[in-house]
Scaffold this motif. Structure first.
Motif, PDB file in Angstrom:
ATOM      1  N   THR A 284       0.831  -1.203   0.000  1.00 30.62           N
ATOM      2  CA  THR A 284       0.000   0.000   0.000  1.00 30.62           C
ATOM      3  C   THR A 284       0.868   1.256   0.000  1.00 30.62           C
ATOM      4  N   ARG A 343      -7.164   0.870  -6.045  1.00 27.87           N
ATOM      5  CA  ARG A 343      -7.943  -0.168  -5.376  1.00 27.87           C
ATOM      6  C   ARG A 343      -7.092  -0.903  -4.346  1.00 27.87           C
ATOM      7  N   THR A 347      -8.194  -0.926  -0.400  1.00 29.16           N
ATOM      8  CA  THR A 347      -8.750  -2.195   0.099  1.00 29.16           C
ATOM      9  C   THR A 347      -7.711  -3.192   0.599  1.00 29.16           C
ATOM     10  N   ALA A 350      -6.430  -2.582   4.422  1.00 28.71           N
ATOM     11  CA  ALA A 350      -7.656  -2.488   5.224  1.00 28.71           C
ATOM     12  C   ALA A 350      -8.323  -3.856   5.357  1.00 28.71           C
ATOM     13  N   ARG A 351      -8.404  -4.568   4.264  1.00 30.08           N
ATOM     14  CA  ARG A 351      -8.991  -5.913   4.306  1.00 30.08           C
ATOM     15  C   ARG A 351      -8.162  -6.847   5.169  1.00 30.08           C
ATOM     16  N   GLU A 352      -6.838  -6.748   5.069  1.00 26.94           N
ATOM     17  CA  GLU A 352      -5.959  -7.630   5.841  1.00 26.94           C
ATOM     18  C   GLU A 352      -6.105  -7.374   7.341  1.00 26.94           C
ATOM     19  N   GLY A 354      -8.826  -5.961   8.759  1.00 23.55           N
ATOM     20  CA  GLY A 354     -10.219  -5.911   9.168  1.00 23.55           C
ATOM     21  C   GLY A 354     -10.704  -4.495   9.461  1.00 23.55           C
ATOM     22  N   GLN A 356     -10.912  -0.126   7.732  1.00 28.19           N
ATOM     23  CA  GLN A 356     -11.412   0.660   6.604  1.00 28.19           C
ATOM     24  C   GLN A 356     -10.348   1.638   6.146  1.00 28.19           C
TER      25      GLN A 356
END
Length: 381
Positions: A284, A343, A347, A350-352, A354, A356
């Motif tokens: 990121t 993207r 995401t 944040a997804r890793e 949990g 936002q």
């Protein structure tokens, strides 16, 4: 006065030739794979050759004696622990000597409160590996008697064989642990390789779809693979344990510091990320840095970047707050379409974690804000 029993007298005693018993014992010990196996073999052989009414197998456990096993006409102390200094087996181990006690009530070393409920009147206690005792073998009789020199010698032979058997068991356990660890490492390596290959495949596919030309694909793809490689390099230095968030930020921004220099500031408390979270954060940050260098605050003189993170409170934090703030660069506007990099920024990590993630296209400079709950993937020192 009680009379001593005749040699061989006693319930369940095997009267076979002692030499044969010792040979059988050594063969059985060679096949023993656990300390419980050793104790089972030794207690039977020791009782047979000593003509005892009971035998115990005692392990040294730090400052205690642990009565691991027994074979006797009545219950003794199996499963119990006693301080070394309060037990005759402890005396034998601490002094590295075989102790013969023909009459337990006449020897001050015997803790009589423990012996009165038992059948024991006489005993021999033999340490295993006298120079550095790890165990002891106790033989007990229900009548007062003086064990013969031959019986004591045979118990000492059993003790020597037991020392070798315990060493073999320890070596076997160490080898088994090493093999198990090797298999675990192989499975972990296989898992990581598959994950890495899947990540490379996804990066290649997404980069190719969004590239306007082969040259653009090569530049973007090489940059992303380089970032993935640097993330893995950081994790390898730390044996693939938790990686410090400050280290991840530093590693990700290092290739861009030559351009931006002192215009980048980084601050935040010590936090650890799991390997998966560290890779996601590194990728990121790479995308953000590439964008800042090409189009954002780091693309012109006077632009600056502030990367900072904090916990929502000091005493009982529940959330990580992370922000990337650019300033002093060209005016920022929201793009008409989002590419793979955008993207991934919003995401990926944040997804890793949990949480936002949000990109804010402030005219004064691009911002990225991440909020993620504290969990097993984010650790405090």
């Amino acid at each position: 006065m009680l009379e001593a029993p005749v040699q061989g007298e006693g319930a369940g005693v095997d009267t076979r030739d002692a030499a044969f018993v010792l040979v059988e014992m050594i063969e059985a010990l060679s096949a023993a794979r656990t300390i419980e196996d050793v104790a089972s073999v030794v207690r039977t052989a020791a009782r047979t050759v000593s003509h005892a009414d009971g035998v115990t197998f005692v392990l040294r456990d730090g400052d205690c004696c642990y009565y691991l096993d027994e074979l006797a006409i009545g219950p003794l102390w199996k499963g119990r622990r006693f301080p070394l200094v309060q037990c005759i087996s402890g005396w034998a181990m601490l002094n590295g000597e075989t102790v013969v006690i023909p009459h337990i009530y006449a020897d001050p070393r015997i803790p009589l409160d423990l012996y009165r409920p038992t059948f024991v009147r006489s005993l021999v206690m033999t340490p295993v590996r006298p120079g550095d005792p790890v165990a002891a073998i106790g033989a007990y009789w229900a009548r007062r008697r003086e064990p013969t020199d031959d019986e004591v010698a045979k118990l000492q032979i059993i003790a020597r064989a037991t020392a070798t058997a315990i060493a073999n068991v320890q070596a076997y356990a160490s080898l088994s642990e090493s093999l198990e660890r090797r298999q675990l490492l192989m499975r972990e390596l296989d898992h990581r390789c598959k994950n890495t290959l899947a990540a490379v495949q996804s990066i290649a596919d997404q980069t190719l779809r969004r590239s306007a030309s082969p040259a653009e694909f090569v530049e973007s793809f090489n940059g992303r693979i380089g970032a993935l490689s640097r993330a893995h390099e950081l994790l390898t230095r730390g044996a693939w344990g938790p990686a410090g968030l400050a280290e991840v930020v530093g590693q990700a921004l290092t290739p861009f510091c030559a351009v931006a220099g002192l215009r980048i500031s980084v601050s935040g408390p010590d936090l650890g990320l799991t390997p998966e979270a560290a890779v996601a954060m590194h990728m990121t940050l790479h995308e953000l840095a590439v964008n800042a260098t090409k189009y954002g605050a780091l693309s012109i003189e006077g632009g600056s970047l502030d990367v900072a993170w904090k916990l929502d409170c000091d005493e009982a934090p529940t959330e990580l707050e992370f922000q990337w703030v650019e300033s002093g660069g060209p005016p920022v506007g929201e793009p008409r379409r989002r590419g793979f990099g955008s993207r991934l920024i919003e995401t990926g990590v944040a997804r890793e974690l949990g949480g936002q993630g949000q990109m804010i296209f402030d005219p004064e400079g691009l911002q990225f804000r991440l909020r993620a709950p504290l969990s097993s993937r984010i650790s405090r020192p």
